[in-house]
Design a protein around this motif. Structure first.
Motif, mmCIF file in Angstrom:
data_model
loop_
_atom_site.group_PDB
_atom_site.id
_atom_site.type_symbol
_atom_site.label_atom_id
_atom_site.label_comp_id
_atom_site.label_asym_id
_atom_site.label_seq_id
_atom_site.Cartn_x
_atom_site.Cartn_y
_atom_site.Cartn_z
ATOM 1 N N MET A 182 -25.485 5.229 -7.275
ATOM 2 C CA MET A 182 -24.542 6.034 -8.051
ATOM 3 C C MET A 182 -23.119 5.673 -7.636
ATOM 4 S SD MET A 182 -24.466 10.184 -8.600
ATOM 5 C CE MET A 182 -23.590 10.615 -7.079
ATOM 6 N N ASN A 183 -22.280 5.367 -8.616
ATOM 7 C CA ASN A 183 -20.928 4.865 -8.357
ATOM 8 C C ASN A 183 -19.855 5.841 -8.812
ATOM 9 O OD1 ASN A 183 -20.910 1.229 -8.592
ATOM 10 N ND2 ASN A 183 -22.367 2.580 -7.589
ATOM 11 N N PHE A 184 -18.710 5.797 -8.119
ATOM 12 C CA PHE A 184 -17.519 6.536 -8.536
ATOM 13 C C PHE A 184 -16.664 5.667 -9.445
ATOM 14 C CE2 PHE A 184 -16.488 4.565 -4.390
ATOM 15 C CZ PHE A 184 -15.393 3.782 -4.732
ATOM 16 N N GLU A 185 -15.933 6.319 -10.370
ATOM 17 C CA GLU A 185 -14.954 5.644 -11.226
ATOM 18 C C GLU A 185 -13.803 6.614 -11.506
ATOM 19 O OE1 GLU A 185 -16.409 3.779 -14.749
ATOM 20 O OE2 GLU A 185 -17.913 2.558 -13.705
ATOM 21 N N PRO A 186 -12.719 6.576 -10.723
ATOM 22 C CA PRO A 186 -11.585 7.490 -10.941
ATOM 23 C C PRO A 186 -10.780 7.103 -12.167
ATOM 24 C CG PRO A 186 -11.083 5.929 -9.190
ATOM 25 C CD PRO A 186 -12.511 5.685 -9.571
ATOM 26 N N THR A 232 -21.300 7.030 -12.493
ATOM 27 C CA THR A 232 -22.181 6.110 -13.212
ATOM 28 C C THR A 232 -23.349 5.684 -12.334
ATOM 29 O OG1 THR A 232 -20.275 5.265 -14.468
ATOM 30 C CG2 THR A 232 -22.259 3.906 -14.444
ATOM 31 N N LEU A 233 -24.545 5.678 -12.916
ATOM 32 C CA LEU A 233 -25.732 5.160 -12.227
ATOM 33 C C LEU A 233 -25.785 3.656 -12.489
ATOM 34 C CD1 LEU A 233 -28.276 7.952 -13.235
ATOM 35 C CD2 LEU A 233 -26.760 7.862 -11.239
ATOM 36 N N SER A 266 -5.403 7.068 -7.777
ATOM 37 C CA SER A 266 -5.894 6.649 -6.468
ATOM 38 C C SER A 266 -7.170 7.417 -6.151
ATOM 39 C CB SER A 266 -4.837 6.858 -5.381
ATOM 40 O OG SER A 266 -4.431 8.210 -5.329
ATOM 41 N N PHE A 267 -7.821 7.015 -5.069
ATOM 42 C CA PHE A 267 -9.144 7.579 -4.759
ATOM 43 C C PHE A 267 -9.357 7.579 -3.255
ATOM 44 C CE2 PHE A 267 -13.753 7.096 -4.134
ATOM 45 C CZ PHE A 267 -14.218 8.184 -4.853
ATOM 46 N N THR A 268 -9.906 8.690 -2.752
ATOM 47 C CA THR A 268 -10.307 8.741 -1.348
ATOM 48 C C THR A 268 -11.779 9.109 -1.264
ATOM 49 O OG1 THR A 268 -9.715 11.082 -1.047
ATOM 50 C CG2 THR A 268 -7.998 9.450 -0.609
ATOM 51 N N ASN A 322 -9.945 -0.323 -11.492
ATOM 52 C CA ASN A 322 -10.230 -1.451 -10.610
ATOM 53 C C ASN A 322 -11.683 -1.372 -10.163
ATOM 54 O OD1 ASN A 322 -9.934 -3.631 -8.740
ATOM 55 N ND2 ASN A 322 -7.798 -3.091 -8.418
ATOM 56 N N ALA A 323 -11.942 -1.600 -8.901
ATOM 57 C CA ALA A 323 -13.302 -1.617 -8.395
ATOM 58 C C ALA A 323 -13.878 -0.208 -8.286
ATOM 59 C CB ALA A 323 -13.346 -2.299 -7.025
ATOM 60 N N SER A 324 -15.204 -0.135 -8.277
ATOM 61 C CA SER A 324 -15.902 1.123 -8.019
ATOM 62 C C SER A 324 -16.773 0.922 -6.785
ATOM 63 C CB SER A 324 -16.751 1.528 -9.230
ATOM 64 O OG SER A 324 -17.705 0.528 -9.528
#
Length: 273
Positions: free
Chosen positions: A121-125, A157-158, A198-200, A245-247
């Protein structure tokens, strides 16, 4: 202007979010009325601290539908290719539009639940658009007139299912896959042409996930025009504009936080389903 949806002793309500200069804290100014209709909203006279007992921020909107744009940044398209998730090395010329059901929406601090049938399971901000008026066949030059404002979103996202499920229905549409919040910032109060994302993760900055809407391939007005050409957008409907950008992978116990400059922070926790 910031509009929040919150629960007071398990009863949903709407509020303006205002900063009190005397203590520097944000407060909820309770409203009578509905922000997604033709009527007016009036303060009730009640004010609540965000951390008051019985107060909890909810998803700022309950959309009838959610649309999203995939590979709408060149950097993300290249990342997906290099990571082996896509055969396409660059962002496609045409928009790649997907949907999430309303049942995927959760709010700040709510748990993101990993389905037992997924192992990646992925993050996507991202920045999310919240519609304020009924929109059908809207021209690009008029599109922003139909926008109420913007909020933060994590387009969870899976990734393992995305590769085997051509329609992305399970990969993008599972329950808890669309955290929104913490509130809606009015259209004219955000620099939506250059909103910085941005993402933390667990308190650590993830620079590879950051970016700005200035790098969108298909801009927000173009997205609204394209989607409204085939589907009527209702007040409160949401558009996920793309991850810059990247996840990366989310695991049980993780604390992902999406930050959009000018909006705020959207925090959630990850649990195993």
């Amino acid at each position: 202007m910031r509009i929040a949806r919150f629960s007071l002793n398990n009863t949903p309500r709407y509020a303006f979010v205002q900063n009190d200069p005397t203590d520097g804290k944000d407060y909820l100014i309770e409203l009578e009325g509905y922000p997604f209709g033709a009527g007016t909203m009036q303060p009730t006279g009640n004010r609540y601290a965000l951390d008051a007992e019985g107060v909890r921020l909810l998803a700022p909107v309950l959309p009838s539908k959610v649309f999203g744009l995939a590979k709408n940044y060149e950097a993300h398209a290249q990342f997906m290719h290099e990571a082996g998730h896509s055969e396409i090395a660059h962002a496609p010329e045409n928009m790649m539009i997907f949907t999430k059901p309303s049942t995927s929406v959760i709010g700040p601090d709510d748990p993101i639940v990993i389905p037992p049938f997924s192992h990646d399971m992925n993050f996507e901000p991202e920045v999310a658009v919240v519609m304020g008026r009924i929109a059908k066949n809207v021209p690009v030059e008029k599109a922003m007139d139909y926008v109420l404002g913007f909020t933060c979103v994590n387009d969870v996202t899976l990734r393992d299912l995305q590769g085997v499920d051509p329609m992305w229905t399970r990969a993008k549409g599972f329950d808890t896959s669309c955290p929104l919040g913490p509130w809606i910032v009015a259209r004219d109060d955000l620099d939506w042409r250059d909103a910085k994302i941005s993402f933390t993760l667990n308190g650590e900055d993830v620079p590879m996930a950051s970016g700005t809407t200035a790098n969108l391939i298909h801009g927000i007005p173009e997205q609204i025009a394209a989607i409204s050409s085939f589907s009527t957008l209702l007040p409160g409907d949401v558009i996920l504009t793309g991850t810059p950008n990247a996840s990366g992978t989310l695991r049980p116990g993780d604390e992902p936080i999406v930050h959009v400059e000018g909006i705020g922070d959207l925090r959630n926790v990850v649990v195993q389903g």
